[in-house]
Design a protein around this motif. Structure first.
Motif, PDB file in Angstrom:
ATOM      1  N   TYR A 129       0.829  -1.208   0.000  1.00 16.27           N
ATOM      2  CA  TYR A 129       0.000   0.000   0.000  1.00 16.27           C
ATOM      3  C   TYR A 129       0.863   1.257   0.000  1.00 16.27           C
ATOM      4  O   TYR A 129       0.490   2.282  -0.559  1.00 16.27           O
ATOM      5  N   ARG A 132       1.577   1.834  -3.411  1.00 14.94           N
ATOM      6  CA  ARG A 132       0.385   2.367  -4.090  1.00 14.94           C
ATOM      7  C   ARG A 132       0.326   3.884  -3.898  1.00 14.94           C
ATOM      8  O   ARG A 132       0.057   4.625  -4.833  1.00 14.94           O
ATOM      9  N   THR A 133       0.597   4.331  -2.683  1.00 14.44           N
ATOM     10  CA  THR A 133       0.587   5.767  -2.419  1.00 14.44           C
ATOM     11  C   THR A 133       1.696   6.459  -3.212  1.00 14.44           C
ATOM     12  O   THR A 133       1.495   7.536  -3.775  1.00 14.44           O
ATOM     13  N   PHE A 135       3.066   5.556  -6.040  1.00 16.53           N
ATOM     14  CA  PHE A 135       2.798   5.565  -7.483  1.00 16.53           C
ATOM     15  C   PHE A 135       1.585   6.414  -7.852  1.00 16.53           C
ATOM     16  O   PHE A 135       1.315   6.617  -9.030  1.00 16.53           O
ATOM     17  N   SER A 136       0.825   6.876  -6.857  1.00 19.24           N
ATOM     18  CA  SER A 136      -0.402   7.610  -7.190  1.00 19.24           C
ATOM     19  C   SER A 136      -0.050   8.963  -7.815  1.00 19.24           C
ATOM     20  O   SER A 136       1.073   9.442  -7.696  1.00 19.24           O
ATOM     21  N   ASN A 137      -1.033   9.568  -8.470  1.00 21.02           N
ATOM     22  CA  ASN A 137      -0.789  10.826  -9.181  1.00 21.02           C
ATOM     23  C   ASN A 137      -0.339  11.944  -8.266  1.00 21.02           C
ATOM     24  O   ASN A 137       0.324  12.884  -8.684  1.00 21.02           O
ATOM     25  N   SER A 138      -0.720  11.855  -6.981  1.00 20.93           N
ATOM     26  CA  SER A 138      -0.295  12.885  -6.044  1.00 20.93           C
ATOM     27  C   SER A 138       0.784  12.338  -5.116  1.00 20.93           C
ATOM     28  O   SER A 138       1.002  12.853  -4.044  1.00 20.93           O
ATOM     29  N   ILE A 234      -3.325  -4.308  -6.109  1.00 19.57           N
ATOM     30  CA  ILE A 234      -3.195  -3.015  -5.446  1.00 19.57           C
ATOM     31  C   ILE A 234      -2.540  -1.967  -6.345  1.00 19.57           C
ATOM     32  O   ILE A 234      -2.993  -0.833  -6.408  1.00 19.57           O
TER      33      ILE A 234
END
Lengths: 286, 402
Positions: A129, A132-133, A135-138, A234
């Protein structure tokens, strides 16, 4: 107590039975037994409405697996991802292990090994996770790469591969480190004294000795990647790997027989990989 | 490390496979007749009295159906239930109907809040027991149009207690999506400006959403029910979803993933639930709007069912009565964003116009939502045995994701 030890001393078979019963039961009943049950159920089917098993011999599961190109695509994709993860891990682990084993002063060495193993003590989900954070757009990757004009990969196959490579890296570093530790420094010095360049020493001395260690590490990274279905859920965006086919047929469709049939693919692939590795002679002196 | 001797290995492997084949063949003969018989409902005993609670209750729920104040302090209908009955509630969230069916088959749960695409599978699988509605006092004031429906009863016998119903909404982030969408076409447009930031529900049942869109936009396919698709209609829906995959950023099945995806900006538009929109708007990182587009929507009508193997049947009966009590049903309906089944709930909602907004007592409106239903070979719209069943839907879904 004493009579018991006397009895044990006199009865060789009793000794053996006591020693081996529990592990053999575990291996045969819990491990091989459940594998066998799974393989049997691969030839059954399921009543699609009620979800009940229909225990009739059928080859439908296998014919569907082989004729529908979707499963072939997913299988190939999974093998490519597993190989990529392995290659990335080898490339990362070699210099790290070399540094640990040959450059770092001995008094720091154990501490450094603990640092390498430390991530394994935290939950797999937490780490995934976290990626995941990132790689996120923000996320932090987007933020860090923005000044350079690079957009980081969004959720997808690349993110999955990188996350898997991160997760399994310790499993590659440790065997290579152990392999490097076995190479005496004098061997490298002798090679240098005889006029070999650093590159030649590496190719002709270090690599052959290290080869079994790299292979041992690759068995971990390859088979762990091939069996993973959570990371891709994920950070995989809209893609799926072969383990997802198995998982979806258990969790979503409740189609255990089809899942069992599909599960034969990773088993065969890993067995094939082990066979290939053994043929290459890497395990002879490990 | 590995020391297999190849010749011996091969002979062992072939011996094992021969034995397995034999096993698989043998066990078939006895069961031949069972699979060919027409589906009938297994006989499961019905409760005739509710005694004292057993002290615990294990239920499978949709996210948001059993709030105990941990999401929001003001949102709590579990603690009053636990205090009144002594039944400690242990709730397991099922992310999809399929997951719920699987969880219920384990026999470890006392009950489930099942949608229409799970109820019949549970009834015909013998996993749930008929419900004695006379033991659930609040049942008498449940909306009549939710009683004795094909998805919650068989031959006049109720198999559960109606919980509430609603539509799958189109959620979008108005800060990014500048022209508000009015049609599901927004998530199926191959030239969408939001390519890569569109999300869709990760379950075979989502094929019905594509079918619903085709039903309204391509009349020549003659789709009358998005859950009854013949070969041609089914392929059209699957093709639409395969084209949609190109603009989808990610599929969601886990509602926390959907929330995070909207909040990080990875998703700006897609199919969603009202509860997800509520959670996002509650976090206040981004704001989302949710609408029911012009084509209408697929939706759910949920039913509380009791397991045939319930270890705490009294607690489950008490829970079924509690969750449709006017106050609790109003709370859960407002939190999840759905119409309550309890007619008396409309006086208990904190937003007094809530029941009007969700058309809670409007039987006409309720009949226009296409509730999740399990697709079967026998078309639900009565065209005969030419429809694709759920196994075909599942395999098509794998193919759509590629």
């Amino acid at each position: 107590m004493k009579t018991f030890s006397v009895w044990l001393y006199q009865h060789r078979r009793g000794r053996l039975a006591l020693l081996l019963t529990a592990p053999m039961l575990w291996l045969v009943v819990a491990y091989l037994g459940s594998l066998a049950t799974m393989l049997v159920s691969a030839f059954w089917s399921v009543d699609t409405f009620t979800g009940k098993l229909v225990k009739q011999l059928t080859f439908n599961n296998f014919s569907l697996l082989f004729t529908n190109h979707v499963y072939r695509d997913i299988a190939l994709r999974s093998i490519v991802v597993a190989l990529l993860v392995t290659v990335i891990d080898v490339l990362l682990a070699l210099p790290i292990a070399l540094f640990l084993a040959k450059v770092l002063p001995i008094r720091f060495r154990n501490f450094a090994v603990v640092l390498i193993v430390l991530p394994l003590w935290s939950s797999y989900l937490v780490k995934t996770y976290a990626w995941r954070t990132m790689f996120s757009n923000s996320g932090v990757l987007a933020w860090a790469l923005k000044p350079l004009g690079i957009t980081p990969p969004s959720y997808g196959l690349l993110a999955t591969t990188l996350t898997l490579a991160y997760l399994w890296l310790p499993y590659m570093i440790l065997p290579i480190y152990a392999g490097l530790e076995r190479i005496p420094d004098s061997l490298l010095e002798a090679s240098g004294d005889l006029g070999a360049s650093a590159g030649k020493t590496y190719r002709n001395i270090v690599m052959p000795i290290l080869y079994p260690a790299v292979i041992a590490g690759s068995i971990f990274t390859f088979s762990l990647s091939l069996g993973d279905y959570i990371v891709v859920k994920i950070v995989g965006g809209k893609t799926q790997l072969f383990a997802n086919v198995i998982y979806d047929n258990i969790g979503t469709a409740g189609n255990l027989p089809f899942a069992a049939a599909a599960a034969i693919f990773p088993i065969v692939t890993v067995l094939g990989y082990l066979f290939f590795v053994r043929r290459s002679g890497a395990l002879e002196n490990f | 490390m590995i020391a297999l001797r190849s010749k011996r290995t091969i002979s062992i492997v072939s011996a094992i496979s021969a034995a397995l084949l034999l096993l698989a063949g043998c066990s078939s003969s006895a069961k031949n007749d069972a699979s060919t018989a027409a589906p009938s409902v297994p006989k499961v005993a019905m409760a005739d009295a509710v005694g004292a609670g057993e002290g615990a209750l294990n239920i499978v729920i949709w996210a948001g159906y059993a709030e105990n104040g941990s999401s929001d302090k003001a949102v709590d209908w579990v603690t009053p239930f636990e205090k009144a009955t002594g039944c400690k509630v242990n709730a397991k969230v099922g992310n999809t109907s399929d997951e719920m069916v699987t969880l219920m088959k384990s026999g470890e749960y006392d009950g489930v809040s099942a949608s229409g695409d799970a109820t019949l599978r549970l009834i015909y699988g013998g996993d749930v027991a008929p419900v004695n509605t006379s033991l659930v006092p609040n049942y008498s004031t449940v909306s009549d149009f939710l009683k004795d429906k094909p998805w919650n009863s068989v031959a006049g016998q109720m198999y559960g207690i109606p919980h509430g119903w609603g539509a799958n909404v189109l959620a979008y982030n108005p800060a990014k999506v500048t022209t508000p969408p009015t049609s599901w076409g927004a998530v199926f447009d191959p030239a969408s400006p939001y390519k890569g930031a569109i999300t869709a529900y990760d379950s075979p049942i989502y094929i019905a959403d594509a079918a619903l869109y085709l039903m309204k936009t391509q009349p020549d396919l003659a789709i009358t029910d998005p859950y009854s698709l013949d070969e041609k209609q089914f392929n059209a829906a699957v093709d639409l979803l395969k084209a949609q995959k190109l603009i989808v950023g990610e599929y969601w099945s886990d509602y926390t993933k959907a929330v995070q995806s909207f909040e990080s900006g990875n998703t700006v538009m897609g199919t969603s639930w009202q509860v997800i929109a509520n959670l996002i708007n509650g976090d206040k990182k981004v704001a989302v709007e949710s609408i029911v587009p012009s084509e209408g929507a697929t939706g759910w009508s949920d039913t509380w069912m009791i397991s045939a193997k319930a270890k705490h049947p009294n607690c489950m009966y008490k829970w079924m009565d509690h969750i449709i009590s006017p106050t609790a049903n109003a709370q859960v309906a407002e939190w999840f964003g759905e119409a309550p089944s309890q007619t008396l709930s409309c006086a208990e909602t904190s937003d007094k116009s809530f029941c009007d907004t969700y058309h809670a007592t409007d039987a006409m409106y309720a009949s226009q939502i296409h509730y999740w239903t399990t697709p079967t070979t026998a078309c639900l719209d009565g065209r005969g045995n030419i429809c694709k069943d759920y196994a075909a839907w599942t395999q098509a879904w794998t193919a759509i994701k590629g």
